[in-house]
Design an enzyme around this catalytic site. Sequence first.
Site, PDB file in Angstrom:
ATOM      1  N   CYS A 124       0.838  -1.205   0.000  1.00 45.86           N
ATOM      2  CA  CYS A 124       0.000   0.000   0.000  1.00 45.86           C
ATOM      3  C   CYS A 124       0.868   1.249   0.000  1.00 45.86           C
ATOM      4  O   CYS A 124       0.669   2.171  -0.794  1.00 45.86           O
ATOM      5  CB  CYS A 124      -0.920  -0.011   1.219  1.00 45.86           C
ATOM      6  SG  CYS A 124      -2.129   1.339   1.242  1.00 45.86           S
ATOM      7  N   CYS A 125       1.874   1.278   0.884  1.00 38.54           N
ATOM      8  CA  CYS A 125       2.795   2.418   0.925  1.00 38.54           C
ATOM      9  C   CYS A 125       3.509   2.576  -0.413  1.00 38.54           C
ATOM     10  O   CYS A 125       3.762   3.698  -0.872  1.00 38.54           O
ATOM     11  CB  CYS A 125       3.836   2.224   2.027  1.00 38.54           C
ATOM     12  SG  CYS A 125       3.217   2.424   3.711  1.00 38.54           S
ATOM     13  N   CYS A 205      -0.918   8.127   7.360  1.00 37.70           N
ATOM     14  CA  CYS A 205      -2.247   7.844   6.822  1.00 37.70           C
ATOM     15  C   CYS A 205      -3.195   7.430   7.954  1.00 37.70           C
ATOM     16  O   CYS A 205      -2.776   6.808   8.932  1.00 37.70           O
ATOM     17  CB  CYS A 205      -2.169   6.728   5.780  1.00 37.70           C
ATOM     18  SG  CYS A 205      -1.309   7.212   4.274  1.00 37.70           S
ATOM     19  N   CYS A 208      -3.410   3.695   9.340  1.00 39.08           N
ATOM     20  CA  CYS A 208      -2.194   3.112   9.914  1.00 39.08           C
ATOM     21  C   CYS A 208      -1.532   4.012  10.950  1.00 39.08           C
ATOM     22  O   CYS A 208      -0.349   3.851  11.249  1.00 39.08           O
ATOM     23  CB  CYS A 208      -1.202   2.779   8.796  1.00 39.08           C
ATOM     24  SG  CYS A 208      -1.839   1.556   7.616  1.00 39.08           S
ATOM     25  N   CYS A 231       7.733   3.965   5.832  1.00 33.99           N
ATOM     26  CA  CYS A 231       6.794   3.722   4.733  1.00 33.99           C
ATOM     27  C   CYS A 231       7.497   3.194   3.491  1.00 33.99           C
ATOM     28  O   CYS A 231       6.863   2.623   2.605  1.00 33.99           O
ATOM     29  CB  CYS A 231       6.057   5.013   4.380  1.00 33.99           C
ATOM     30  SG  CYS A 231       7.144   6.311   3.744  1.00 33.99           S
TER      31      CYS A 231
END
Length: 247
Positions: A124-125, A205, A208, A231
């Site tokens: 995702c990062c 984010c 998280c 990240c």
Amino acid sequence: MEHSQSHKASLEAQVKLLNRMYSERDAQDILEHALTEQFSGEIALVSSFGADSSVLLHMISQIDVRTPVLFVDTGKLFGETKRYRDELVEQLGLLDVRVITPEPEDLAEKDPKGALWASDTDACCHIRKVVPLAKALGGFEAWISGRKRHQADTRASLEHFEVEEGRIKVNPLANWTAAEVLQYAKDNGLPPHPLVAEGYPSIGCMPCTDKVAPGEDPRSGRWRGQNKTECGIHFSSASKGGAAQSI
């Protein structure tokens, strides 16, 4: 390959010299040198507009308000962060803040439901932050980061200048303490990020980022419960793990 190795060696020699020259200089001197001499016109500040971001943003506004500021909007940020960004941009008169977003094609292919963070935070990062920023930095020789040694064990030996992925990274606040950051903000009338007072000393984010209890590591609320502290933006290509696909 030979040219690449030669370029890397040249950058490493440059960084070694810069660290020797500026090891005892203050953050403003380091920034001014980077912005107006060493990398004039070829450097950007990467800012999350997070808990400590106002300090570097203010320093840059005092040197050159036209300095490019790259802000990665992952699509998962707190609304408070984006409102804080707008407040600081207006207060400091910053003239070139660039909002960087993930590629729609990457999101459609790899995160169509927007829930990748729940199953694979590294991936995702990577698509929401690392890849977009790598593209945005393509035209720059150097970039400025707000990382500090006190923030985490992984940053304890941080230098003011580093080589990363073919460009130089400048860390003007590397040796600043949390108290120094707060004092600078107070002295210069800089507003705090609204989430700091709610228990978020490090803000990323929304899915998280967790609150941090008194006495905990300031970054312990990031990816809580996982063996993950970065990240991927600040990992070298030699790092291990999914987030090592870095810029």
